[in-house]
Write a protein that holds these residues in place. Structure first.
Motif, PDB file in Angstrom:
ATOM      1  N   UNK A 147       0.808  -1.228   0.000  1.00 43.82           N
ATOM      2  CA  UNK A 147       0.000   0.000   0.000  1.00 43.82           C
ATOM      3  C   UNK A 147       0.840   1.276   0.000  1.00 43.82           C
ATOM      4  N   UNK A 148       2.149   1.156  -0.113  1.00 47.32           N
ATOM      5  CA  UNK A 148       3.006   2.334  -0.007  1.00 47.32           C
ATOM      6  C   UNK A 148       2.866   3.264  -1.209  1.00 47.32           C
ATOM      7  N   UNK A 149       2.980   4.558  -0.913  1.00 41.86           N
ATOM      8  CA  UNK A 149       2.989   5.557  -1.981  1.00 41.86           C
ATOM      9  C   UNK A 149       4.268   5.398  -2.802  1.00 41.86           C
ATOM     10  N   UNK A 150       4.301   6.031  -3.954  1.00 42.28           N
ATOM     11  CA  UNK A 150       5.456   5.917  -4.839  1.00 42.28           C
ATOM     12  C   UNK A 150       6.752   6.352  -4.158  1.00 42.28           C
ATOM     13  N   UNK A 151       6.680   7.373  -3.305  1.00 36.69           N
ATOM     14  CA  UNK A 151       7.883   7.843  -2.613  1.00 36.69           C
ATOM     15  C   UNK A 151       8.180   7.050  -1.336  1.00 36.69           C
ATOM     16  N   UNK A 152       7.319   6.091  -0.984  1.00 37.40           N
ATOM     17  CA  UNK A 152       7.535   5.235   0.174  1.00 37.40           C
ATOM     18  C   UNK A 152       7.296   5.892   1.520  1.00 37.40           C
ATOM     19  N   UNK A 153       6.710   7.085   1.516  1.00 33.31           N
ATOM     20  CA  UNK A 153       6.506   7.804   2.774  1.00 33.31           C
ATOM     21  C   UNK A 153       5.146   7.542   3.410  1.00 33.31           C
ATOM     22  N   UNK A 154       4.151   7.236   2.593  1.00 33.72           N
ATOM     23  CA  UNK A 154       2.796   7.003   3.089  1.00 33.72           C
ATOM     24  C   UNK A 154       2.383   5.574   2.776  1.00 33.72           C
ATOM     25  N   UNK A 155       1.477   5.046   3.586  1.00 39.12           N
ATOM     26  CA  UNK A 155       0.987   3.703   3.342  1.00 39.12           C
ATOM     27  C   UNK A 155       0.051   3.262   4.441  1.00 39.12           C
ATOM     28  N   UNK A 156      -0.557   2.138   4.222  1.00 42.64           N
ATOM     29  CA  UNK A 156      -1.480   1.546   5.194  1.00 42.64           C
ATOM     30  C   UNK A 156      -0.862   0.306   5.830  1.00 42.64           C
ATOM     31  N   UNK A 157       0.460   0.211   5.813  1.00 42.32           N
ATOM     32  CA  UNK A 157       1.118  -0.940   6.422  1.00 42.32           C
ATOM     33  C   UNK A 157       0.913  -0.914   7.939  1.00 42.32           C
ATOM     34  N   UNK A 158       0.829  -2.110   8.505  1.00 40.38           N
ATOM     35  CA  UNK A 158       0.660  -2.239   9.955  1.00 40.38           C
ATOM     36  C   UNK A 158       1.323  -3.540  10.401  1.00 40.38           C
ATOM     37  N   UNK A 159       1.642  -3.577  11.692  1.00 37.34           N
ATOM     38  CA  UNK A 159       2.460  -4.649  12.227  1.00 37.34           C
ATOM     39  C   UNK A 159       1.885  -5.128  13.557  1.00 37.34           C
ATOM     40  N   UNK A 160       2.007  -6.441  13.789  1.00 36.25           N
ATOM     41  CA  UNK A 160       1.548  -7.007  15.054  1.00 36.25           C
ATOM     42  C   UNK A 160       2.586  -8.023  15.531  1.00 36.25           C
ATOM     43  N   UNK A 161       2.899  -7.969  16.811  1.00 35.27           N
ATOM     44  CA  UNK A 161       3.768  -8.964  17.433  1.00 35.27           C
ATOM     45  C   UNK A 161       2.963  -9.607  18.557  1.00 35.27           C
TER      46      UNK A 161
END
Length: 157
Positions: free
Chosen positions: A122-136
């Protein structure tokens, strides 16, 4: 279950969970396999490699037993183990100031760890924005070798 939602700066694409008494984490110990797995299970520390080097959401859950494996909704899942010995773990981005970092109470012992990642494409072209999320997810259990449950395959674009 105890859970904690955080938003951490993933400088150098790294988030750390480490035993309160952990010694310095050395990057030269990382292997190509660790980078492909997007996680390092280093005994007294766990490193999650993120898609962005920006503020990212991280949920940490401490469970009494192994959770069911949830494949739906996650792009990448890897299991390993983590050792807590000092009664708490530190949760932080790699450039955070450790005394100000979040603390996670953990009874001393070995914990199984599952790292799940979503929104990696889901990252933007410049890699600064996105809907990435993480769970541990952490739960008491015997030590285990690292095991990839689902490998992220980037979308062709």
């Amino acid at each position: 279950m105890r859970g904690r939602d955080l938003c951490l700066m993933a400088a150098y694409h790294q988030l750390y969970i480490m035993d309160h008494a952990a010694v310095e984490i050395a990057a030269e110990r990382w292997s190509t396999d660790d980078l492909v797995r997007k996680a390092v299970f280093g005994g007294d520390h766990l490193i999650v490699f993120t898609a962005r080097a920006m503020d990212v959401p991280l949920r940490v859950e401490v469970l009494p037993e192994a959770p069911p494996l949830e494949l739906t909704g996650w792009d990448h899942i890897v299991d390993g183990a983590f050792r807590a010995g000092a009664g708490s773990a530190i949760v932080m981005g790699c450039m955070d100031h450790e005394p100000d970092a979040a603390r996670l109470p953990l009874a001393p012992g070995v914990y199984r760890a599952r790292v799940s990642m979503a929104g990696l494409d889901s990252l933007s072209e410049d890699g600064l924005d996105g809907e990435d999320r993480y769970r541990v997810q952490l739960w008491p259990g015997p030590w285990q070798a690292v095991r990839v449950r689902r490998m992220h395959e980037p979308e062709a674009g």
